[in-house]
Scaffold this motif. Sequence first.
Motif, PDB file in Angstrom:
ATOM      1  N   ARG A 102       0.824  -1.215   0.000  1.00  0.00           N
ATOM      2  CA  ARG A 102       0.000   0.000   0.000  1.00  0.00           C
ATOM      3  C   ARG A 102       0.855   1.262   0.000  1.00  0.00           C
ATOM      4  NH1 ARG A 102      -3.186  -2.921   3.803  1.00  0.00           N
ATOM      5  NH2 ARG A 102      -2.395  -1.681   5.519  1.00  0.00           N
ATOM      6  N   ARG A 103       2.038   1.129   0.533  1.00  0.00           N
ATOM      7  CA  ARG A 103       2.862   2.332   0.634  1.00  0.00           C
ATOM      8  C   ARG A 103       4.283   2.051   0.135  1.00  0.00           C
ATOM      9  NH1 ARG A 103       3.352   5.956   6.060  1.00  0.00           N
ATOM     10  NH2 ARG A 103       4.454   7.691   5.112  1.00  0.00           N
ATOM     11  N   GLU A 104       4.699   2.771  -0.869  1.00  0.00           N
ATOM     12  CA  GLU A 104       6.083   2.638  -1.342  1.00  0.00           C
ATOM     13  C   GLU A 104       6.838   3.869  -0.886  1.00  0.00           C
ATOM     14  OE1 GLU A 104       6.873   1.253  -5.301  1.00  0.00           O
ATOM     15  OE2 GLU A 104       4.906   0.316  -5.418  1.00  0.00           O
ATOM     16  N   ILE A 105       7.920   3.647  -0.150  1.00  0.00           N
ATOM     17  CA  ILE A 105       8.653   4.786   0.423  1.00  0.00           C
ATOM     18  C   ILE A 105       9.905   5.069  -0.398  1.00  0.00           C
ATOM     19  CG2 ILE A 105       9.789   5.659   2.512  1.00  0.00           C
ATOM     20  CD1 ILE A 105       8.027   3.729   4.134  1.00  0.00           C
ATOM     21  N   PRO A 106      10.015   6.262  -0.954  1.00  0.00           N
ATOM     22  CA  PRO A 106      11.243   6.568  -1.693  1.00  0.00           C
ATOM     23  C   PRO A 106      12.435   6.771  -0.743  1.00  0.00           C
ATOM     24  CG  PRO A 106       9.685   8.405  -1.791  1.00  0.00           C
ATOM     25  CD  PRO A 106       9.045   7.353  -0.964  1.00  0.00           C
ATOM     26  N   VAL A 107      13.616   6.429  -1.240  1.00  0.00           N
ATOM     27  CA  VAL A 107      14.839   6.599  -0.434  1.00  0.00           C
ATOM     28  C   VAL A 107      15.814   7.472  -1.215  1.00  0.00           C
ATOM     29  CG1 VAL A 107      16.661   5.423   0.863  1.00  0.00           C
ATOM     30  CG2 VAL A 107      14.576   4.207   0.323  1.00  0.00           C
ATOM     31  N   GLU A 108      16.342   8.478  -0.551  1.00  0.00           N
ATOM     32  CA  GLU A 108      17.381   9.309  -1.177  1.00  0.00           C
ATOM     33  C   GLU A 108      18.687   9.081  -0.440  1.00  0.00           C
ATOM     34  OE1 GLU A 108      16.152  13.371  -1.072  1.00  0.00           O
ATOM     35  OE2 GLU A 108      14.508  13.022  -2.468  1.00  0.00           O
ATOM     36  N   LYS A 109      19.754   9.153  -1.178  1.00  0.00           N
ATOM     37  CA  LYS A 109      21.067   8.961  -0.548  1.00  0.00           C
ATOM     38  C   LYS A 109      21.811  10.287  -0.531  1.00  0.00           C
ATOM     39  CE  LYS A 109      24.558   6.759  -2.567  1.00  0.00           C
ATOM     40  NZ  LYS A 109      25.290   5.693  -3.234  1.00  0.00           N
ATOM     41  N   GLU A 110      22.443  10.577   0.587  1.00  0.00           N
ATOM     42  CA  GLU A 110      23.203  11.835   0.670  1.00  0.00           C
ATOM     43  C   GLU A 110      24.537  11.560   1.358  1.00  0.00           C
ATOM     44  OE1 GLU A 110      20.829  15.209   2.080  1.00  0.00           O
ATOM     45  OE2 GLU A 110      22.686  15.960   2.963  1.00  0.00           O
ATOM     46  N   LEU A 111      25.602  12.037   0.742  1.00  0.00           N
ATOM     47  CA  LEU A 111      26.923  11.853   1.347  1.00  0.00           C
ATOM     48  C   LEU A 111      27.258  13.086   2.163  1.00  0.00           C
ATOM     49  CD1 LEU A 111      28.730  10.310  -1.738  1.00  0.00           C
ATOM     50  CD2 LEU A 111      28.190   9.124   0.376  1.00  0.00           C
ATOM     51  N   VAL A 112      27.731  12.873   3.387  1.00  0.00           N
ATOM     52  CA  VAL A 112      28.077  14.021   4.237  1.00  0.00           C
ATOM     53  C   VAL A 112      29.554  13.943   4.626  1.00  0.00           C
ATOM     54  CG1 VAL A 112      25.743  14.294   5.153  1.00  0.00           C
ATOM     55  CG2 VAL A 112      27.343  12.815   6.347  1.00  0.00           C
ATOM     56  N   GLY A 113      30.088  15.086   5.100  1.00  0.00           N
ATOM     57  CA  GLY A 113      31.505  15.166   5.453  1.00  0.00           C
ATOM     58  C   GLY A 113      32.307  15.590   4.246  1.00  0.00           C
ATOM     59  N   GLY A 114      33.264  16.460   4.471  1.00  0.00           N
ATOM     60  CA  GLY A 114      34.091  16.919   3.355  1.00  0.00           C
ATOM     61  C   GLY A 114      33.330  17.823   2.414  1.00  0.00           C
ATOM     62  N   GLU A 115      33.827  17.911   1.177  1.00  0.00           N
ATOM     63  CA  GLU A 115      33.200  18.796   0.195  1.00  0.00           C
ATOM     64  C   GLU A 115      32.175  18.048  -0.640  1.00  0.00           C
ATOM     65  OE1 GLU A 115      36.488  20.388  -1.964  1.00  0.00           O
ATOM     66  OE2 GLU A 115      37.148  21.608  -0.272  1.00  0.00           O
ATOM     67  N   GLU A 116      31.317  18.836  -1.295  1.00  0.00           N
ATOM     68  CA  GLU A 116      30.237  18.250  -2.105  1.00  0.00           C
ATOM     69  C   GLU A 116      30.782  17.683  -3.414  1.00  0.00           C
ATOM     70  OE1 GLU A 116      26.798  17.981  -1.654  1.00  0.00           O
ATOM     71  OE2 GLU A 116      27.242  18.457   0.425  1.00  0.00           O
ATOM     72  N   ARG A 117      31.411  16.557  -3.357  1.00  0.00           N
ATOM     73  CA  ARG A 117      31.864  15.899  -4.593  1.00  0.00           C
ATOM     74  C   ARG A 117      32.127  14.431  -4.272  1.00  0.00           C
ATOM     75  NH1 ARG A 117      37.591  15.124  -5.360  1.00  0.00           N
ATOM     76  NH2 ARG A 117      38.775  15.902  -3.596  1.00  0.00           N
ATOM     77  N   PRO A 118      31.998  13.572  -5.273  1.00  0.00           N
ATOM     78  CA  PRO A 118      32.268  12.157  -4.991  1.00  0.00           C
ATOM     79  C   PRO A 118      33.759  11.931  -4.714  1.00  0.00           C
ATOM     80  CG  PRO A 118      31.599  12.481  -7.289  1.00  0.00           C
ATOM     81  CD  PRO A 118      31.585  13.818  -6.644  1.00  0.00           C
ATOM     82  N   VAL A 119      34.044  11.063  -3.757  1.00  0.00           N
ATOM     83  CA  VAL A 119      35.441  10.785  -3.399  1.00  0.00           C
ATOM     84  C   VAL A 119      35.756   9.330  -3.751  1.00  0.00           C
ATOM     85  CG1 VAL A 119      37.088  10.606  -1.489  1.00  0.00           C
ATOM     86  CG2 VAL A 119      35.417  12.459  -1.521  1.00  0.00           C
ATOM     87  N   ALA A 120      36.820   9.147  -4.508  1.00  0.00           N
ATOM     88  CA  ALA A 120      37.239   7.782  -4.844  1.00  0.00           C
ATOM     89  C   ALA A 120      38.180   7.300  -3.749  1.00  0.00           C
ATOM     90  CB  ALA A 120      37.953   7.774  -6.183  1.00  0.00           C
ATOM     91  N   TYR A 121      38.284   5.965  -3.597  1.00  0.00           N
ATOM     92  CA  TYR A 121      39.152   5.432  -2.543  1.00  0.00           C
ATOM     93  C   TYR A 121      40.588   5.906  -2.727  1.00  0.00           C
ATOM     94  CZ  TYR A 121      41.951   2.311   0.262  1.00  0.00           C
ATOM     95  OH  TYR A 121      42.881   1.825   1.157  1.00  0.00           O
ATOM     96  N   VAL A 122      41.031   5.978  -3.975  1.00  0.00           N
ATOM     97  CA  VAL A 122      42.423   6.367  -4.219  1.00  0.00           C
ATOM     98  C   VAL A 122      42.672   7.810  -3.742  1.00  0.00           C
ATOM     99  CG1 VAL A 122      42.214   7.181  -6.623  1.00  0.00           C
ATOM    100  CG2 VAL A 122      44.297   6.056  -5.887  1.00  0.00           C
ATOM    101  N   GLU A 123      41.647   8.639  -3.825  1.00  0.00           N
ATOM    102  CA  GLU A 123      41.789  10.021  -3.322  1.00  0.00           C
ATOM    103  C   GLU A 123      41.840  10.031  -1.803  1.00  0.00           C
ATOM    104  OE1 GLU A 123      39.623  12.595  -6.827  1.00  0.00           O
ATOM    105  OE2 GLU A 123      38.368  11.634  -5.328  1.00  0.00           O
ATOM    106  N   PHE A 124      41.109   9.095  -1.192  1.00  0.00           N
ATOM    107  CA  PHE A 124      41.125   9.005   0.262  1.00  0.00           C
ATOM    108  C   PHE A 124      42.478   8.499   0.746  1.00  0.00           C
ATOM    109  CE2 PHE A 124      40.722   6.536   4.134  1.00  0.00           C
ATOM    110  CZ  PHE A 124      40.051   7.417   4.963  1.00  0.00           C
ATOM    111  N   VAL A 125      43.024   7.511   0.045  1.00  0.00           N
ATOM    112  CA  VAL A 125      44.243   6.862   0.535  1.00  0.00           C
ATOM    113  C   VAL A 125      45.513   7.653   0.179  1.00  0.00           C
ATOM    114  CG1 VAL A 125      44.881   5.255  -1.348  1.00  0.00           C
ATOM    115  CG2 VAL A 125      45.114   4.534   1.007  1.00  0.00           C
ATOM    116  N   LEU A 126      45.453   8.463  -0.870  1.00  0.00           N
ATOM    117  CA  LEU A 126      46.660   9.185  -1.313  1.00  0.00           C
ATOM    118  C   LEU A 126      47.278  10.053  -0.196  1.00  0.00           C
ATOM    119  CD1 LEU A 126      47.346  10.412  -4.806  1.00  0.00           C
ATOM    120  CD2 LEU A 126      47.876  11.962  -2.984  1.00  0.00           C
ATOM    121  N   PRO A 127      46.488  10.870   0.523  1.00  0.00           N
ATOM    122  CA  PRO A 127      47.103  11.624   1.626  1.00  0.00           C
ATOM    123  C   PRO A 127      47.698  10.703   2.698  1.00  0.00           C
ATOM    124  CG  PRO A 127      44.906  12.465   1.150  1.00  0.00           C
ATOM    125  CD  PRO A 127      45.057  11.203   0.377  1.00  0.00           C
TER     126      PRO A 127
END
Lengths: 384, 351
Positions: free
Chosen positions: A168-193
Amino acid sequence: MKAALALGLSFFRISLRERESLFWFWIFPLLLLAFLGAVFGRVEKGEMDLVVALVDLDCSPLSQALCDVVREIGGGGLFRVVEVPEAQGNPGEWAQREVREGRIHAALIIPRGFSITLQGFPLSGSNPAPVEVLYRRGEAGSSTAASILYEAAEEFGRAFLAEAGLLRREIPVEKELVGGEERPVAYVEFVLPGIILMALFVNGIFNVPSAIVLTKQMKILRRYFATPLSGGQYLAGFALAALLMSVFQVLTIWALGYFAFGARVPLLRPEALLYLLLAFGVSLSLGFLISALSRTFGTAMALSSLLNLPLQFLGGLYFPLAFLPGPLRIVMALNPLTHLAQGLRSSLGLETVSFPKWIGLLVPLLWLLVSAVFSGKRIRLTEE
Amino acid sequence: MRAFLAILASQLRVFFRNRTDLFFTLALPLVFLAIFGFIWGGRERPTNVGVVFASPEESILAALSDFPGLSIQHFSDREKLALAVARRQVDFGLVWDGEKFVLLLNRGRIQDNPEFERLGREIVRAAELRASGLSSPIEPVRVHVGKLIAASWFHYIVPGLMAMAILQAGIFAVAGRMAGMRERGILRPMLATPVSGWSLFLGVGLIRMGLGFFSAGWNFALARLLFGVSFFVNPALLLFYALVCALGAMGLGALVSFVVRKPGSASAAGMILTQIMLFLSGIYIPFEFLPSILQAFGRVLPAYYMAQGFRAALGVVEGGAEILWASLGFGLFGVIALFLFGQLFLRPEKG
């Protein structure tokens, strides 16, 4: 100044000529970045060599539809579906053996009567239709494959109810990334520093004792000081070489990340440069502290090794640390690498620091000052 | 025999005087196991979920109670929850505004996020079903079919660490200790005495391998003491794998000494070889996560088979014929390489 400069250049040349230091200080950080980038970059894209089996004992349109859903998920490169060999008398036993012996990561077993139970479920409110996911607990690949199959089955059940008009009820789900700047972060960018900090840290805690304790033990320093060179000039020359090496190390690691993996890490931001300089200072002063505490090179290496891996791993250089037990949390909070890694990543827009910013600066600064003052008082460049 | 015993005693003294060796044998397994155990083994703890309910609904709240493994923390507003997620005070966040769910994930927790996302979706599905007065029409059940009933992350890593301890000890017995003695000019005068080259080699090898076995056993004991990990040990199989591992590793050390003849470099080359094997053998990083080219390379290296062999001997996985034959081959390679090493280096004129 001239003497310090000449010494600095000679130390730099030595680091390139000595095979061991060439490997550990120059090549190893690059290899580690390439390795982690290649492995986890692939995992991040959902490309794993997982193998799953589908055992459809029901052979009904509904069970086949579930198998199709699984095949569709696997089509994205996440896993490969193997079919049950035709000659198998008991496909369930075959799947169990294959999973148990490690040839298959997980198997979805759809029992006979699945379709009847599922179709009757909404009407009679009877028991749900069971399916089994065979896997090996504790093994990363098998657990990942099992989670995917588990979710596929649950999602199929939800879709079945939605199609039957019962949801009877379909609930939409949105995903939001928090922390850092508004851009996708790849693992290699995380590990490089983290790799950059590792290179600076290893350079400091292993290279300084080689230049001080080993050369003193081998009576090489005594010969240096038979010339007009002073202890201060020697140390200044060494620090200059370490700085030069660190700049080149940071540049090569950044270049590998940028050109090989497309990592966008803006290291020239003033805050990032401040953290890099602080990391260089802390590593160098820790190296001096180890040299001041060690009478022999063996002791120095044991001390360096004792600090090296625990501080690196409890500093979250390679993987983000979330919840650690009490004593390790204290080590993590006192570890200068924790704050340097978080500070550097935060300045690059990759994450939000978990400690207040002033603590993130204070802890490394305290390490730097205490190590510098202590080693300044204790360090001896000539034998007693 | 007296000479051999004297060599044994002297090598033992050398070991206890060398603090770096002592550290690597005693403290390193503890450091590795404790750190990795708490970092990765700790993933079996409950997941902390932060929630914000702008309009609390019975069915949504009830859906959360379907997940007893979750630790729920309520927040007054979305900003506070976002900050808690960003600072890793909670694993992930769920915001319910009466119409939709917003799943808040930490940008930096790249490896954990797929699992959190899966869990978030599972919660939302449960909420949908509750709101519709239904339960799930399909009941997937996870069935563990592995050899060991109580298998966990530790059961896979500990045998790998044990294999690596023996491999490392074996490589360094030859590429480190023997090559070091040769490089420093100690070997030649010793070989000029009535002590035979082989008893000298056996003395050094036995002590180093004894330490390797000790280090492996130490890993095993620490896992049991610190994390309560227990295994079903097959002693005969364990002895077999330990012996072929030791022989093969010393053979690898000999190979390194043949290839790298420059003073000081054999030990460094041995260290590099050990690191490569550690990364590519599936001990720390699951084998299936490696790119296919690295998997192919890893399958050529003995560490992969040794780790699997130790897992089989400790009752974690089924031991296949492939592992058994590869291990036997590795042991045989060790015997041949050591024989050649003896012929080439354990003579006064060659030492």
